[in-house]
Write a protein that holds these residues in place. Structure first.
Motif, short mmCIF file in Angstrom:
data_model
loop_
_atom_site.label_atom_id
_atom_site.label_comp_id
_atom_site.label_asym_id
_atom_site.label_seq_id
_atom_site.Cartn_x
_atom_site.Cartn_y
_atom_site.Cartn_z
N THR A 86 43.75 38.62 37.69
CA THR A 86 44.07 37.69 38.93
C THR A 86 43.14 38.10 40.18
OG1 THR A 86 46.35 37.92 38.34
CG2 THR A 86 45.90 37.33 40.61
N ILE A 87 42.97 39.48 40.23
CA ILE A 87 42.03 39.86 41.36
C ILE A 87 40.63 39.08 41.01
CG2 ILE A 87 40.76 41.87 42.49
CD1 ILE A 87 43.97 41.52 43.26
N THR A 95 39.73 36.85 39.41
CA THR A 95 39.59 35.24 39.54
C THR A 95 39.78 34.87 41.02
OG1 THR A 95 40.88 34.78 37.45
CG2 THR A 95 41.06 32.94 39.29
N VAL A 96 40.58 35.39 41.95
CA VAL A 96 40.71 35.34 43.29
C VAL A 96 39.58 35.62 44.22
CG1 VAL A 96 41.98 35.97 45.33
CG2 VAL A 96 43.39 35.71 43.47
N LYS A 101 36.78 32.77 43.14
CA LYS A 101 37.07 31.57 44.00
C LYS A 101 36.68 31.89 45.49
CE LYS A 101 40.82 28.47 45.04
NZ LYS A 101 42.15 28.06 45.39
N PHE A 102 36.84 32.98 46.14
CA PHE A 102 36.53 32.93 47.33
C PHE A 102 35.00 32.94 47.45
CE2 PHE A 102 40.53 35.78 48.62
CZ PHE A 102 41.31 34.76 48.70
N LYS A 143 44.44 46.11 48.49
CA LYS A 143 44.95 44.97 47.70
C LYS A 143 46.64 44.92 48.04
CE LYS A 143 43.36 46.31 43.65
NZ LYS A 143 43.18 46.23 42.28
N SER A 197 43.40 39.30 51.76
CA SER A 197 43.43 37.76 52.14
C SER A 197 41.86 37.21 51.92
CB SER A 197 43.86 37.55 53.49
OG SER A 197 43.09 38.06 54.46
N ARG A 198 41.51 36.03 52.08
CA ARG A 198 40.18 35.42 52.12
C ARG A 198 39.83 35.82 53.29
NH1 ARG A 198 38.07 30.83 50.06
NH2 ARG A 198 36.06 30.12 51.52
#
Length: 195
Positions: free
Chosen positions: A58-59, A61-62, A65-66, A150, A153-154
């Motif tokens: 998850t981390i 992937t996030v 994406k950012f 953790k 945010s973006r």
């Protein structure tokens, strides 16, 4: 005695000995991130190579994406050993490194990075879900350039990157000891000149 108490005693006992980066009060950090939200984002140059080492898909992937949305080239590893191999292969310009990993932990990986002549100048942002200031302190002592809690945010992720950019928008190591040494040398020169 827990690991954090052991480390605290090992490095001098109290949180008063923590470097400023590990003592950053949460309100200051929140205020800085909030202020940054209202300013145009300053990104590293397009194509900057970033490696994310975290066992949480998850981390990874996030962050992917950012970072890709800002034009960064992203490499991923789910453990430190694979991350170190990717570092030698792709020479990332910035690393996001989790502390708790299967096998080699983030602290051991950071030590390996700082001891390797090919990798030692790569900026590393440590990540953890633990709020303990001792993790930040220990990471700083062995060469972390920043620390990100953790979940994040973006805005916080880009705030951390922005703090490491040089005038050419390239991530560079934060060298607090070198800066402190320069300040001490300047003070010594000023003191000698005054005498």
């Amino acid at each position: 005695m827990g690991i954090f108490e052991f480390i605290r005693r090992l490095f001098g006992g109290s949180s008063d000995t923590l470097p400023a980066s590990a003592q950053e009060p949460a309100p200051f950090l929140e205020q800085a991130i909030e202020e940054r939200r209202h300013k145009p984002r300053i990104n590293a140059r397009e194509g900057t190579r970033v490696l994310v080492i975290d066992d949480s898909k998850t981390i990874v992937t996030v962050l992917r994406k950012f970072l890709r949305s800002a034009g960064y080239e992203v490499y991923e590893a789910l453990d430190a050993e694979a991350g170190l191999l990717l570092m030698h292969e792709h020479k990332p310009e910035l690393v996001f490194l989790d502390i708790v990993l299967p096998g080699m932990n983030g602290f051991a990986a950071l030590r390996a990075i700082r001891r390797d002549p090919e990798l030692r100048e790569t900026p590393v942002i440590m990540m953890s879900g633990n709020e303990q200031a001792m993790e930040q302190f220990f990471g700083t002592r062995i060469g972390a350039d920043d620390f990100m809690k953790k979940p994040f945010s973006r805005h916080e992720a880009f705030f951390r990157i922005e703090r490491l950019l040089d005038d050419n928008f390239i991530p560079r190591r934060a060298h607090p000891l070198a800066q402190a040494g320069a300040e001490i040398s300047a003070a010594a020169v000023a003191t000698t000149a005054a005498v």
